[in-house]
Structures are given as C-alpha cells and as structure tokens.
Scaffold this active site. Structure first.
Site, mmCIF file in Angstrom:
data_model
loop_
_atom_site.group_PDB
_atom_site.id
_atom_site.type_symbol
_atom_site.label_atom_id
_atom_site.label_comp_id
_atom_site.label_asym_id
_atom_site.label_seq_id
_atom_site.Cartn_x
_atom_site.Cartn_y
_atom_site.Cartn_z
ATOM 1 N N LYS A 38 1.394 -0.982 -0.129
ATOM 2 C CA LYS A 38 -0.186 -0.406 -0.107
ATOM 3 C C LYS A 38 0.727 1.296 0.268
ATOM 4 O O LYS A 38 1.612 1.499 0.079
ATOM 5 C CB LYS A 38 -1.341 0.100 1.256
ATOM 6 C CG LYS A 38 -0.284 -0.165 2.754
ATOM 7 C CD LYS A 38 -0.994 0.139 3.786
ATOM 8 C CE LYS A 38 -0.172 0.310 5.433
ATOM 9 N NZ LYS A 38 -0.940 0.173 6.195
ATOM 10 N N ARG A 136 -9.281 0.040 15.614
ATOM 11 C CA ARG A 136 -9.579 0.732 14.146
ATOM 12 C C ARG A 136 -10.605 0.528 14.350
ATOM 13 O O ARG A 136 -11.233 1.165 13.290
ATOM 14 C CB ARG A 136 -7.860 0.466 13.853
ATOM 15 C CG ARG A 136 -7.276 2.365 12.638
ATOM 16 C CD ARG A 136 -6.332 1.822 11.940
ATOM 17 N NE ARG A 136 -5.741 0.481 12.034
ATOM 18 C CZ ARG A 136 -4.503 0.104 11.174
ATOM 19 N NH1 ARG A 136 -3.278 1.434 11.138
ATOM 20 N NH2 ARG A 136 -4.638 -1.170 10.921
ATOM 21 N N TYR A 264 12.592 31.928 5.064
ATOM 22 C CA TYR A 264 11.913 32.537 4.592
ATOM 23 C C TYR A 264 11.093 33.061 6.256
ATOM 24 O O TYR A 264 11.989 32.035 7.090
ATOM 25 C CB TYR A 264 10.428 31.520 4.316
ATOM 26 C CG TYR A 264 9.833 31.621 3.146
ATOM 27 C CD1 TYR A 264 9.778 32.511 2.501
ATOM 28 C CD2 TYR A 264 10.013 30.335 2.438
ATOM 29 C CE1 TYR A 264 9.576 33.208 1.086
ATOM 30 C CE2 TYR A 264 9.679 30.416 1.261
ATOM 31 C CZ TYR A 264 9.451 31.618 0.309
ATOM 32 O OH TYR A 264 9.243 31.376 -0.622
ATOM 33 N N MET A 313 8.476 25.280 -0.095
ATOM 34 C CA MET A 313 7.965 24.283 -0.576
ATOM 35 C C MET A 313 8.775 23.546 -1.422
ATOM 36 O O MET A 313 8.880 22.003 -1.696
ATOM 37 C CB MET A 313 7.103 24.475 -1.905
ATOM 38 C CG MET A 313 6.100 23.664 -2.242
ATOM 39 S SD MET A 313 5.085 24.805 -3.237
ATOM 40 C CE MET A 313 3.876 25.307 -2.377
#
Length: 368
Positions: A38, A136, A264, A313
């Site tokens: 997965k 779960r 930043y 990013m």
C-alpha cells in the site's frame, strides 16, 4: 551507485529480495507470505516492487484501497490482492478486478454481499477482520453469530480468512498485551470457523509480529516495513537492508556574512562567516517543515550538513561551512548508511512517515 544529477529516489531491488528471503526464513514452510504494498509500496513504487515480489513467488499482496489494487492489476500482477480498507462505492470495481475485500463491520458485510449477489458471484473470496485491541477497524468477538448467519444465508460470497492486527508487536514492554491479543484472536477464529462449518486461514502478524511472536504466524503473515528494510529493533535492522536512497544535488552555494538571515521569516541568522547550500527538495517532496531549524540534516561528502531556516516548498538550505563541496555535488538525505529511521528520529517521527511522504514528483530509479 550512480551519482545523482537531480532529486531522485533510488530503489534497490536486490535489497528487497534480501529482505523478503530473510523474513520468509522465519516462517514454517506452509505459512503463506503476504506482502503489503500500500501507499506506493511504502513510498517507493508499488508496481515495480510487486512485480519483483511476484517473481519471487510471494503468495499474496495487500493494499489499503481499491484504486491501489487496480494499479497492480494494470501492471500485470496476477497474485491475490487483499484490500484492507475498501469503500462500498468501489465494490463493483473490486469484483471486476478480482480483488479481495476485508469486511470489518455489519454495514460493509451487508453491502458487499448485496453487490456480489447483484454481480452474480458465487463464493467470492472475502476476509473477515476482527478488532482485538487496536480499536481501529474490525468486528467484535460478540459478532460471530451475526457474521455466520449472513454468510451462511448467501452463496455470493465465502469467507476464506479471519484476521486481526497487532497493536504493539514491536514494543517488548507490551508483551502481555500482545499475548492477550493472540489468545483472543485464536478464540475468535475457532468460534467463527466452527459456526461457518469450514476452516478459515488465520493471519495476525505484521513484520514485528513475525520477528517477535513465532507462535502467532498461523497460516499467513503480512509484512510491510520489513520488506523495505526496517525491523523496528536494532538487532533486526542490522539483518535487513533499506531499499530506498533519497538523494539530490547542490543547486547553489552562498557565502554569507555575520548576522545575515536565511530563508522565509528570517528563521536562521548566521553566527559568523558561513557557507550555505541550496538543494532542490522541499516539503512538496516529503521533507516537512519539522526538519527545519537545524533539526534535520543531510550528508554531503560524507559530512552532516544541518538544514537551516524553514524548509521551503521546493528547496532546503543547509549549512556547509567546513565542508569541501561545490555546486552539482551529490546530497544524501537518507540511504542504507544514514537511514530513513535515523533521519525521522531527528523530528520525532518514524521511518514509515518519511518513506510514504516522498512525493510522486520525485523521480524513481531502480537498481538490479
């Protein structure tokens, strides 16, 4: 290994083969091996990894969602595929692509039987999931009468396995809890098999369960993280080989003066005359902001270079003061020597999160 010329995730299929054989060596000859592929095979490449494992004659695959199983079928995977968390909207596609659902509550059980019946299926294979402590997904132990009544009332589906999920198999301080899960699962499986009147395969163990609880291997085991090189314990990590190497290159080097800021929000200020390198990988590629502010580091020329300022990013900046490097040099984020688990620990997370977070825009290449 070839030097990187761009950001790339390199997948070593020989290491995958080694891990498969190591884990399989822990099993009895008749115990089936289910490979969990997965989340793009834990962030690598599900189709390529599954093809390799199919060539190695793995018994089963597991994915989380139906669309992941469709990708495998489209890639030529013919082995059985268990869908661990199917949604009713995809049941018809699941049947069309010969995928096998986990049925984990009354709603899912009834809706799948209805779809299978409408699709004129007979004895369609399903797997019954029980909750034994993870809380779960899964039926409760008191649901065996309900399940057996519905399954015996239809010819459209047939339960072929019963399974559950260990909650803390890697944590040796939770041995008593895990052994209680194993005991309860055994009782549930006995009860359901008796009520259905036929034998069901049993599967409970994940990678850590395989390594720590051989008495619970039963008819099949489900291995995920171990295939990708991590055993959740130092003694097993040395036996396994991480299959993924994330690397990039230096795009630009800056020489900055004392009290200059980087990135930043001016999140980093130099302490003196320093040298920084900008690397084309950022939080859009899976290196989250939590690795900034000198928590995480990469390796350049074999030396650690801390990530300074905030992760951008598409880029990170690292401190390469004292490292003899130049633009175009290779950068290692993680590999077999500086593992994803070690990288993850610097930001208080785990290898699973780091591996599965690697963006699909990062190029994948394959060795062997």
């Amino acid at each position: 290994m070839p030097k990187a010329k761009e950001t790339v995730l390199e997948i070593d299929l020989k290491a995958l083969e080694h891990n498969y054989h190591f884990l399989k060596s822990k099993l009895k000859p008749n115990t089936k091996f289910l490979a969990v592929v997965k989340a793009f095979a834990y962030g690598s490449d599900s189709a390529t990894v599954a093809k390799k494992l199919q060539d190695l004659d793995v018994d089963y695959f597991a994915v989380a969602y139906v669309n992941e199983g469709v990708v495998l079928r489209d890639s030529g995977i013919t082995k059985p595929i268990l869908v661990l968390h199917p949604q009713p909207v995809n049941f018809k596609t699941l049947i069309e692509r010969c995928l096998e659902p986990s049925l984990y509550n009354a709603k899912i059980l009834k809706e799948f039987i209805a779809v299978a019946d409408a699709e004129n299926q007979t004895n369609y294979p399903v797997h019954i999931k029980f909750n034994t402590g993870l809380n779960r997904l899964g039926f409760w132990e008191s649901d065996t009468d309900y399940i057996s009544e519905h399954l015996k009332a239809t010819k459209a589906v047939k339960a072929i396995s019963v399974f559950s999920h260990l909650a803390a198999s890697e944590d040796l301080t939770e041995i008593d809890f895990t052994k209680t899960q194993i005991k309860n699962f055994t009782a549930i499986a006995d009860d359901l098999s008796s009520k259905l009147g036929h034998t069901l395969w049993r599967h409970l163990c994940n990678t850590s369960g395989v390594l720590n609880y051989p008495e619970a291997h039963f008819d099949m085991v489900r291995c995920g993280i171990g295939l990708y090189g991590f055993g959740n314990a130092p003694e097993y990590n040395t036996e396994l080989k991480p299959i993924a190497t994330l690397k990039s290159v230096i795009s630009q080097i800056h020489k900055i003066e004392p009290e200059e800021s980087v990135g930043y929000n001016r999140a980093y200020t130099s302490n003196g005359y320093e040298k920084t390198a900008t690397i084309p990988i950022g939080h859009a590629d899976g290196i989250s902001r939590q690795f900034g502010l000198e928590k995480g580091a990469v390796f350049i020329q074999g030396k650690s270079a801390p990530i300074i300022g905030n992760v951008c990013m598409d880029m990170i900046m690292v401190n390469v003061t004292g490292i003899d490097c130049t633009e175009g040099d290779e950068v290692i984020v993680f590999n077999a020597n500086h593992t994803a688990s070690e990288f993850a620990s610097t930001a208080n997370t785990i290898s699973y999160e780091i591996l599965t977070a690697i963006s699909q825009r990062v190029k994948r290449t394959f060795l062997h």
